[in-house]
Design an enzyme around this catalytic site. Structure first.
Site, PDB file in Angstrom:
ATOM      1  N   HIS A   1       0.760  -1.011   0.004  1.00 28.92           N
ATOM      2  CA  HIS A   1      -0.090   0.158   0.094  1.00 28.92           C
ATOM      3  C   HIS A   1       0.887   1.296  -0.037  1.00 28.92           C
ATOM      4  CE1 HIS A   1      -2.783   3.043   1.775  1.00 28.92           C
ATOM      5  NE2 HIS A   1      -3.772   1.985   1.612  1.00 28.92           N
TER       6      HIS A   1
ATOM      7  N   ASP B   1       2.768  -4.875   8.000  1.00 29.25           N
ATOM      8  CA  ASP B   1       1.401  -4.083   7.874  1.00 29.25           C
ATOM      9  C   ASP B   1       0.288  -5.197   8.057  1.00 29.25           C
ATOM     10  OD1 ASP B   1      -0.742  -2.673   7.151  1.00 29.25           O
ATOM     11  OD2 ASP B   1       0.209  -1.924   5.220  1.00 29.25           O
TER      12      ASP B   1
ATOM     13  N   GLN C   1      -4.787  -5.511   6.758  1.00 27.29           N
ATOM     14  CA  GLN C   1      -5.805  -6.295   5.999  1.00 27.29           C
ATOM     15  C   GLN C   1      -5.999  -7.826   6.695  1.00 27.29           C
ATOM     16  OE1 GLN C   1      -7.967  -5.441   3.970  1.00 27.29           O
ATOM     17  NE2 GLN C   1      -7.152  -3.213   3.530  1.00 27.29           N
TER      18      GLN C   1
ATOM     19  N   LYS D   1     -10.592  -0.673  10.555  1.00 28.45           N
ATOM     20  CA  LYS D   1     -10.519  -1.821   9.530  1.00 28.45           C
ATOM     21  C   LYS D   1     -11.046  -3.258  10.530  1.00 28.45           C
ATOM     22  CE  LYS D   1      -7.288   0.007   6.316  1.00 28.45           C
ATOM     23  NZ  LYS D   1      -7.761   0.203   4.970  1.00 28.45           N
TER      24      LYS D   1
ATOM     25  N   CYS E   1      -4.987   2.667  -3.440  1.00 25.52           N
ATOM     26  CA  CYS E   1      -3.711   3.029  -2.971  1.00 25.52           C
ATOM     27  C   CYS E   1      -2.505   2.145  -3.345  1.00 25.52           C
ATOM     28  CB  CYS E   1      -3.501   3.125  -1.546  1.00 25.52           C
ATOM     29  SG  CYS E   1      -4.718   4.562  -0.924  1.00 25.52           S
TER      30      CYS E   1
HETATM   31  C1  PLP Z   1      -2.500  -2.875   3.562  1.00 27.33           C
HETATM   32  C2  PLP Z   1      -2.783  -1.588   4.162  1.00 27.33           C
HETATM   33  N1  PLP Z   1      -2.001  -0.799   4.505  1.00 27.33           N
HETATM   34  C3  PLP Z   1      -2.202   0.460   4.918  1.00 27.33           C
HETATM   35  C4  PLP Z   1      -3.357   1.215   4.856  1.00 27.33           C
HETATM   36  C5  PLP Z   1      -3.589   2.431   5.517  1.00 27.33           C
HETATM   37  O1  PLP Z   1      -4.633   2.387   6.261  1.00 27.33           O
HETATM   38  P1  PLP Z   1      -4.931   3.924   7.132  1.00 27.33           P
HETATM   39  O2  PLP Z   1      -5.409   4.615   5.929  1.00 27.33           O
HETATM   40  O3  PLP Z   1      -5.964   3.383   8.027  1.00 27.33           O
HETATM   41  O4  PLP Z   1      -3.795   4.446   7.510  1.00 27.33           O
HETATM   42  C6  PLP Z   1      -4.411   0.148   4.353  1.00 27.33           C
HETATM   43  C7  PLP Z   1      -5.836   0.757   4.238  1.00 27.33           C
HETATM   44  O5  PLP Z   1      -6.184   1.358   3.143  1.00 27.33           O
HETATM   45  C8  PLP Z   1      -4.175  -0.981   3.678  1.00 27.33           C
HETATM   46  O6  PLP Z   1      -5.018  -1.899   3.302  1.00 27.33           O
END
Ligand code: PLP
Lengths: 429, 128
Positions: free
Chosen positions: A141, A218, A221, A244, A384
């Protein structure tokens, strides 16, 4: 990377799916704990990977905190401030226990993005040197890519990327040889938010540690969909967003392994993170307060803890079985439509409950608009992950992702709406 | 939103391509969806002599810019510059939901940048 025909066992088509009685009873009782879904019974919410809906008990926990315990934690000697402090501490304990961590290893932040930035400032800026390598994967991401681009540029370090196999999994052979180059940090996602692939974290952590690399996971998900235990994985850093996992927005978590605490520097400076302050210098508090400057998101932390209780009460067995079933049903339904191209692996065991796809020559936004008219909420765009989409040779994709409240009926509604979209766009059936 | 006409412009875009030596050109992306549009124009005696676009994106953004290119052909640059958002949406002729306004107006914005460049003006308010 696109799903080849005939790789999935032929399972009955979506038109005649019948949910097991037990499962559907739990789903409907589960769904009834989500006020938004109760008040919009026709809505099919298939965007839990972006953010989940919130159960009544989480909403109540926020309200209850403000109605009975609200004060600034750590700052007052009066009883009410103590109850706020206690509520915040209890939330940290719940998170720590859920992840197999110690309380002082848990730092509350606003979201995963802030969490990764925290690791960047508090650890990486001190430990990444000129000529070093930071190892990422091609499925990260933007939140787990852009901060490392900044570090690499500032320090004169390089970024390497573990590539994907044609099936959409990490290429472990290349991963091994990239790790042999001794990166300082491996930062990777547990589950891809586009391909759904579940990465072999434990194996990668072991390999990384043998060459002295630290590992940041991370877990955005995965944390709501499968057990994530920091000790079992052996990761050094881990982040996720509370929103999430059925928790409130503004609640995020960073785990930092205790052994690294001596190497950390503060991310933000000011109140709450100090020990003693003088006119010209100050000494800082111990972990986790060192990294929590200013009044923390107390209500959000309390709400997140309640969300974790909610997940634990459902139990991993049920959650994983239910979401796997939804995913397999959906995969098979999509596969029956010749205009659909599915992204990522076809092996259900390697995949979590999210599926990205494209429909004929239509742009994902157009597909999402038509589904929206049928009350089906799906994500469209690059999610993203622009470089990944570029690599796949597509500008955008559609994505469905499941939560505990979704049912087989939702999948039928979605597949019907998709068939309708084919008609609207005059795609060959 | 997806009337026959929109799909027709999407699948068979008019004025799609590249000009030999354009007098003015501009390219812009919508970071939300990754749509990209580039507009090129040739100007003769203060009027748009040729206009065309390239890019990729959703049916709404591609149909809208294609219709716009058709519309501005032969018109004085000052008149094209004065063309408003509302006129653009009228030209498109379909109800556009709020979430898709950016798609519908991407080509319009790019063309506006072209006329700005040509006339030496600043882009006005309301173009985020
Ligand atoms: C794999 C992953 N990492 C990071 C994020 C970023 O999360 P947040 O926007 O809550 O900081 C997301 C969510 O969109 C994600 O799916």
């Amino acid at each position: 990377m696109f799903l080849p025909e005939s790789t999935i066992d032929s399972v009955p088509q979506y038109a005649n799916v019948s949910a097991s009685a037990n499962d559907s009873a739990i789903v409907s009782s589960c769904k009834s704990s989500f006020p938004l879904l109760v008040s919009q019974p026709k809505l099919v919410y298939f965007d839990s990977a972006a953010t989940t809906q919130k159960p009544q008990e989480v909403i109540d926990a926020l309200q209850d905190f403000y109605e009975t315990a609200n004060a600034n934690p750590h700052r007052g000697v009066y009883a009410l401030s103590v109850s706020a402090t206690n509520a915040y501490a209890a939330a940290r304990e719940t998170v720590a226990e859920f992840l197999g961590a110690r309380n002082e290893e848990i730092v509350f932040v606003r979201n995963a993005t802030e969490g990764i930035n925290l690791v960047m400032h508090s650890w990486a800026q001190q430990h990444v040197k000129q000529g070093d390598t930071i190892l990422l994967t091609e499925m990260e991401h933007h939140s787990n890519l852009v901060p490392w681009q900044v570090v690499a540029k500032e320090k004169g370090a390089r970024l390497d990327f573990i590539p994907l196999t044609p099936e959409g999994l990490l290429d472990m052979n290349v991963a091994r040889s990239l790790l042999m180059k001794k990166p300082v940090l491996l930062a990777l996602t547990h589950v891809s938010n586009v391909l759904g692939s579940i990465n072999p974290v434990k194996q990668l952590v072991q390999l990384a540690h043998t060459v002295g690399a630290k590992v940041l996971l991370d877990a955005c998900q995965s944390v709501a969909h499968m057990p994530v235990n920091v000790q079992e994985f052996g990761v050094d850093f881990m982040v996720f967003s509370g929103h999430k996992i059925y928790g409130p927005t503004g609640s995020g978590v960073v785990y930092i392994k205790k052994e690294l605490h001596a190497e950390l520097v503060p991310f933000l400076f000011g109140g709450d993170m100090i020990q003693e302050v003088h006119w010209h210098d100050s000494s800082f508090a111990a972990m986790p307060y060192l990294l929590e400057a200013g009044t923390p998101p107390v209500a959000e932390a309390v709400g997140l803890a309640r969300a974790i209780d909610f997940v634990r009460a459902l139990g991993w067995d049920w959650i994983q079985t239910h979401e796997q079933e939804l995913m397999i049903t959906c995969l098979n339904g999509l596969r029956a439509m010749p205009q659909v191209k599915i992204l990522g692996t076809t092996t259900p065991a390697m995949r979590s409950g999210l599926i990205a796809f494209n429909l004929g020559d239509m742009h994902a936004h157009d597909v999402a608009s038509v589904l929206d008219d049928a009350g089906v909420c799906i994500r469209s765009g690059h999610h993203c992950c622009m470089p990944l989409h570029e690599k796949l040779g597509i500008a955008a994709s559609c994505r469905v992702s499941f939560g505990v409240y979704n049912s087989r009926e939702d999948i039928v509604a979605f597949l019907n709406a998709l068939t309708k979209a084919c008609e609207v766009f005059k795609l060959e059936q | 939103m997806y009337q026959e006409m929109i799909l027709d412009y999407y699948r068979n875009p008019r004025h799609f391509g590249e000009l030999d030596s354009p007098d003015v050109q501009h390219r812009e992306a919508n970071p939300l969806c990754g749509d990209i549009i580039e507009v090129q124009m040739k100007v003769k005696n203060g009027a748009v002599n040729q206009a065309c676009f390239q890019g990729k994106g959703c049916a709404i953004s591609q149909a809208a810019v294609s219709m716009l290119m058709e519309h501005v052909q032969g018109k004085p640059v000052s008149e094209v510059h004065a063309f408003s958002k509302e006129q653009m949406l009228d030209l498109l002729g379909i109800p556009v939901s709020y979430a898709r306004l950016k798609c519908a107006l991407l080509g319009f914005k790019v063309m506006k940048m072209c006329t700005c460049k040509h006339l030496g003006r600043e882009l006005g308010e309301g173009f985020a």
